[in-house]
Scaffold this motif. Structure first.
Motif, PDB file in Angstrom:
ATOM      1  N   HIS A 227      -1.711  22.780  12.547  1.00 36.77           N
ATOM      2  CA  HIS A 227      -0.619  22.578  13.510  1.00 36.77           C
ATOM      3  C   HIS A 227       0.737  22.683  12.838  1.00 36.77           C
ATOM      4  O   HIS A 227       0.900  22.353  11.650  1.00 36.77           O
ATOM      5  CB  HIS A 227      -0.771  21.266  14.285  1.00 36.77           C
ATOM      6  N   LEU A 228       1.710  23.153  13.594  1.00 35.09           N
ATOM      7  CA  LEU A 228       3.055  23.401  13.083  1.00 35.09           C
ATOM      8  C   LEU A 228       3.916  22.150  13.028  1.00 35.09           C
ATOM      9  O   LEU A 228       4.801  22.041  12.176  1.00 35.09           O
ATOM     10  CB  LEU A 228       3.771  24.430  13.976  1.00 35.09           C
ATOM     11  N   ASP A 229       3.698  21.225  13.940  1.00 37.13           N
ATOM     12  CA  ASP A 229       4.631  20.109  14.110  1.00 37.13           C
ATOM     13  C   ASP A 229       4.363  18.971  13.149  1.00 37.13           C
ATOM     14  O   ASP A 229       3.280  18.835  12.579  1.00 37.13           O
ATOM     15  CB  ASP A 229       4.579  19.586  15.549  1.00 37.13           C
ATOM     16  N   THR A 230       5.389  18.144  12.984  1.00 34.03           N
ATOM     17  CA  THR A 230       5.267  16.904  12.227  1.00 34.03           C
ATOM     18  C   THR A 230       5.682  15.745  13.128  1.00 34.03           C
ATOM     19  O   THR A 230       6.273  15.946  14.193  1.00 34.03           O
ATOM     20  CB  THR A 230       6.181  16.903  10.983  1.00 34.03           C
ATOM     21  N   VAL A 231       5.421  14.520  12.687  1.00 33.11           N
ATOM     22  CA  VAL A 231       5.882  13.350  13.427  1.00 33.11           C
ATOM     23  C   VAL A 231       7.399  13.240  13.261  1.00 33.11           C
ATOM     24  O   VAL A 231       7.978  13.742  12.275  1.00 33.11           O
ATOM     25  CB  VAL A 231       5.191  12.054  12.947  1.00 33.11           C
TER      26      VAL A 231
ATOM     27  N   THR B 294      12.978   7.937   2.292  1.00 30.93           N
ATOM     28  CA  THR B 294      13.634   7.537   3.541  1.00 30.93           C
ATOM     29  C   THR B 294      12.991   8.153   4.773  1.00 30.93           C
ATOM     30  O   THR B 294      13.256   7.725   5.891  1.00 30.93           O
ATOM     31  CB  THR B 294      15.122   7.929   3.520  1.00 30.93           C
ATOM     32  N   THR B 295      12.169   9.165   4.579  1.00 28.50           N
ATOM     33  CA  THR B 295      11.465   9.830   5.683  1.00 28.50           C
ATOM     34  C   THR B 295      10.011  10.055   5.264  1.00 28.50           C
ATOM     35  O   THR B 295       9.661   9.943   4.093  1.00 28.50           O
ATOM     36  CB  THR B 295      12.086  11.202   6.014  1.00 28.50           C
ATOM     37  N   ALA B 296       9.188  10.396   6.245  1.00 25.09           N
ATOM     38  CA  ALA B 296       7.879  10.941   5.902  1.00 25.09           C
ATOM     39  C   ALA B 296       8.089  12.355   5.374  1.00 25.09           C
ATOM     40  O   ALA B 296       9.188  12.927   5.482  1.00 25.09           O
ATOM     41  CB  ALA B 296       6.957  10.935   7.113  1.00 25.09           C
ATOM     42  N   LEU B 297       7.049  12.953   4.788  1.00 26.27           N
ATOM     43  CA  LEU B 297       7.205  14.233   4.095  1.00 26.27           C
ATOM     44  C   LEU B 297       6.878  15.435   4.973  1.00 26.27           C
ATOM     45  O   LEU B 297       7.553  16.457   4.924  1.00 26.27           O
ATOM     46  CB  LEU B 297       6.322  14.241   2.844  1.00 26.27           C
ATOM     47  N   GLY B 298       5.820  15.327   5.771  1.00 26.12           N
ATOM     48  CA  GLY B 298       5.406  16.461   6.589  1.00 26.12           C
ATOM     49  C   GLY B 298       4.224  17.227   6.028  1.00 26.12           C
ATOM     50  O   GLY B 298       3.902  18.317   6.496  1.00 26.12           O
TER      51      GLY B 298
ATOM     52  N   GLY C  46      -9.883  19.092   4.218  1.00 30.15           N
ATOM     53  CA  GLY C  46      -8.700  18.481   3.634  1.00 30.15           C
ATOM     54  C   GLY C  46      -7.999  19.398   2.650  1.00 30.15           C
ATOM     55  O   GLY C  46      -8.618  20.246   2.009  1.00 30.15           O
ATOM     56  N   ALA C  47      -6.663  19.182   2.533  1.00 29.44           N
ATOM     57  CA  ALA C  47      -5.875  19.976   1.590  1.00 29.44           C
ATOM     58  C   ALA C  47      -4.742  19.146   0.998  1.00 29.44           C
ATOM     59  O   ALA C  47      -3.633  19.637   0.791  1.00 29.44           O
ATOM     60  CB  ALA C  47      -5.320  21.229   2.269  1.00 29.44           C
ATOM     61  N   GLY C  48      -5.006  17.863   0.751  1.00 26.84           N
ATOM     62  CA  GLY C  48      -4.089  17.081  -0.065  1.00 26.84           C
ATOM     63  C   GLY C  48      -3.065  16.217   0.625  1.00 26.84           C
ATOM     64  O   GLY C  48      -2.329  15.488  -0.044  1.00 26.84           O
ATOM     65  N   GLN C  49      -2.954  16.248   1.938  1.00 25.65           N
ATOM     66  CA  GLN C  49      -1.967  15.381   2.600  1.00 25.65           C
ATOM     67  C   GLN C  49      -2.393  13.919   2.443  1.00 25.65           C
ATOM     68  O   GLN C  49      -3.556  13.582   2.594  1.00 25.65           O
ATOM     69  CB  GLN C  49      -1.829  15.742   4.071  1.00 25.65           C
ATOM     70  N   ALA C  50      -1.444  13.038   2.117  1.00 25.97           N
ATOM     71  CA  ALA C  50      -1.785  11.641   1.830  1.00 25.97           C
ATOM     72  C   ALA C  50      -0.686  10.709   2.332  1.00 25.97           C
ATOM     73  O   ALA C  50       0.484  11.083   2.378  1.00 25.97           O
ATOM     74  CB  ALA C  50      -1.991  11.442   0.330  1.00 25.97           C
ATOM     75  N   GLU C  51      -1.081   9.483   2.689  1.00 22.86           N
ATOM     76  CA  GLU C  51      -0.154   8.465   3.214  1.00 22.86           C
ATOM     77  C   GLU C  51       0.668   9.033   4.363  1.00 22.86           C
ATOM     78  O   GLU C  51       1.881   8.792   4.481  1.00 22.86           O
ATOM     79  CB  GLU C  51       0.770   7.955   2.111  1.00 22.86           C
ATOM     80  N   ILE C  52      -0.005   9.776   5.249  1.00 18.81           N
ATOM     81  CA  ILE C  52       0.704  10.466   6.321  1.00 18.81           C
ATOM     82  C   ILE C  52       1.351   9.480   7.284  1.00 18.81           C
ATOM     83  O   ILE C  52       0.925   8.348   7.442  1.00 18.81           O
ATOM     84  CB  ILE C  52      -0.230  11.434   7.077  1.00 18.81           C
TER      85      ILE C  52
END
Length: 400
Positions: A87-91, A111-115, A367-373
């Motif tokens: 998916h393209l979007d982030t929170v 200060t932000t999430a990473l995406g 999975g491909a490494g996204q963490a603490e989303i």
């Protein structure tokens, strides 16, 4: 370990990832990241004629800048069409993210999430196309799908026209962390909402003449909790979860205007999840019964009660693939070839895979490494990201 015929340019994959992480594209505002992904695909050698957008955004009930991005790669050998999705979007918490390299991680500034959810997936699909074309690797027909508004309700996948997938028989969705994890199923979700119309009155002069919508809501939620419908729900062999996410007033405002007025309106919204949609519905109905009971317990001095309007509807269906499903077998084979130990996971969160499966394309998620989303501590584990890239490449080229 791995397939020696496949050469992954790790630096190129990481460059794609860093570029995509730097492009803002919160849910519903995906035009810029869709353009960045399209540009990267064209530079990788994908013909512009193979890159298109559908009109799913016209069917999504909330404003959405663009449709799903779909890419068709003709096969260089016979075989069933494969679908790779992300998916393209982030929170929204990712707005303004500033990615940087920190050892074997990509991190934000705190200060932000990473995406990384799910720009890791975007980078995996782009490096997949780039590597197949650069090395002229034999593969069956492949469709790449980049959906919109996944984070705000799986809308892009839900409103997708299955005919746009070119007859794909199986799908690999990239939307996780550990490449050893293979998500083969996920819960379904039922959303519910309730409007409570009470009666305003001066809370100091004549509180008895009012009907507090706030009190009706509070009594109802306490009743739902007593009856076992709140949080983790286990009843007669069925299991699920529930939550109340919004307790407020009209148009996103607070419930009530002042402490000296009995609250005359409250809006509450919640959810129920379960491996079976029937039990998710049962949880929602449990909340409905609690609100009806509370309605009859809160009265004014003349015995009048509030008006309560409760509605519920499915948000997305559950699914569960067994280990004999062709896409599960394919993924298991590829993971084993890479020295991974497949861990079959049933997710308590919804994925685009829920709707892709409903559309008739059995889907696993890797999975491909996204963490603490979805937190300011989010990061991408680069060795896991590279392994996710290798896994996707192998899944696109191995023969059954």
């Amino acid at each position: 370990m791995g397939n020696p015929a496949i050469s992954l340019d790790v630096a190129a994959a990481e460059d794609h990832l860093m570029r995509f992480l730097s492009v803002e594209g919160v849910t519903g505002q995906e035009a810029a990241i869709a353009a960045a992904v399209s540009d990267a695909l064209r530079k990788a050698g994908v013909p512009a004629s193979a890159i298109r957008f559908d009109d799913a955004h016209k069917r999504i009930p909330v404003p959405t800048e663009t449709g799903n991005l779909i890419v068709d790669l003709p096969g260089t050998r016979p075989g069933p069409r494969l679908l790779f999705s992300t998916h393209l979007d982030t929170v929204p918490l990712c707005a303004g993210a500033k990615p940087r390299r920190d050892g074997d991680r990509i991190v934000g500034d705190g200060t932000t999430a990473l995406g990384g959810d799910d720009r890791t997936g975007c980078a995996v699909l782009v490096i997949l196309a780039e590597t197949l074309l650069k090395h002229d690797l034999p593969h069956p027909p492949i469709t790449l799908l980049f959906t919109v508004r996944e984070e705000s309700g799986l809308h892009g996948a839900r409103e997708l026209d299955p005919a746009d997938l070119g007859g794909a028989l199986m799908c690999i969705n990239v939307d996780g962390q550990d490449p050893n994890d293979l998500i083969v199923g996920a819960v379904g979700q039922e959303n519910w909402e309730v409007e409570i119309v009470g009666k305003a009155s001066h809370s100091g002069v004549a509180p008895e003449k009012g009907i507090s919508a706030t009190l009706v809501g509070a009594v109802a939620l306490a009743e739902a909790q007593r009856e076992g419908w709140f949080g983790k729900v286990v009843k007669a062999g069925d299991r699920g979860t529930s939550n109340v996410g919004i307790f407020g007033g009209k148009d996103g405002k607070a419930a009530g205007d002042a402490t000296n007025v009995v609250t005359d309106y409250v809006y509450i919204k919640g959810e129920a999840r379960s491996p079976t949609l029937a039990f998710a519905t049962a949880i929602a109905k449990g909340f409905e019964q609690a609100f009806q009971k509370a309605r009859n317990e809160v009265k004014d001095h003349e015995g009048e009660i509030a008006a309560v309007t409760f509605t519920h509807k499915p948000s997305y269906p559950p699914f569960n693939l067994d280990e004999t499903t062709p896409v599960v077998r394919r993924a298991t084979k590829a993971m084993t070839m890479l020295g991974l130990e497949p861990n079959y996971v049933f997710s308590n969160g919804g994925l685009d895979a829920n709707w892709l499966d409903k559309h008739g394309v059995p889907t696993v998620t890797i999975g491909a490494g996204q963490a603490e989303i979805h937190t300011v501590k989010e990061y991408v584990n680069l060795p896991e990201f590279a392994m996710g890239c290798r896994l996707a490449l192998l899944l696109s080229t191995i023969e059954d």
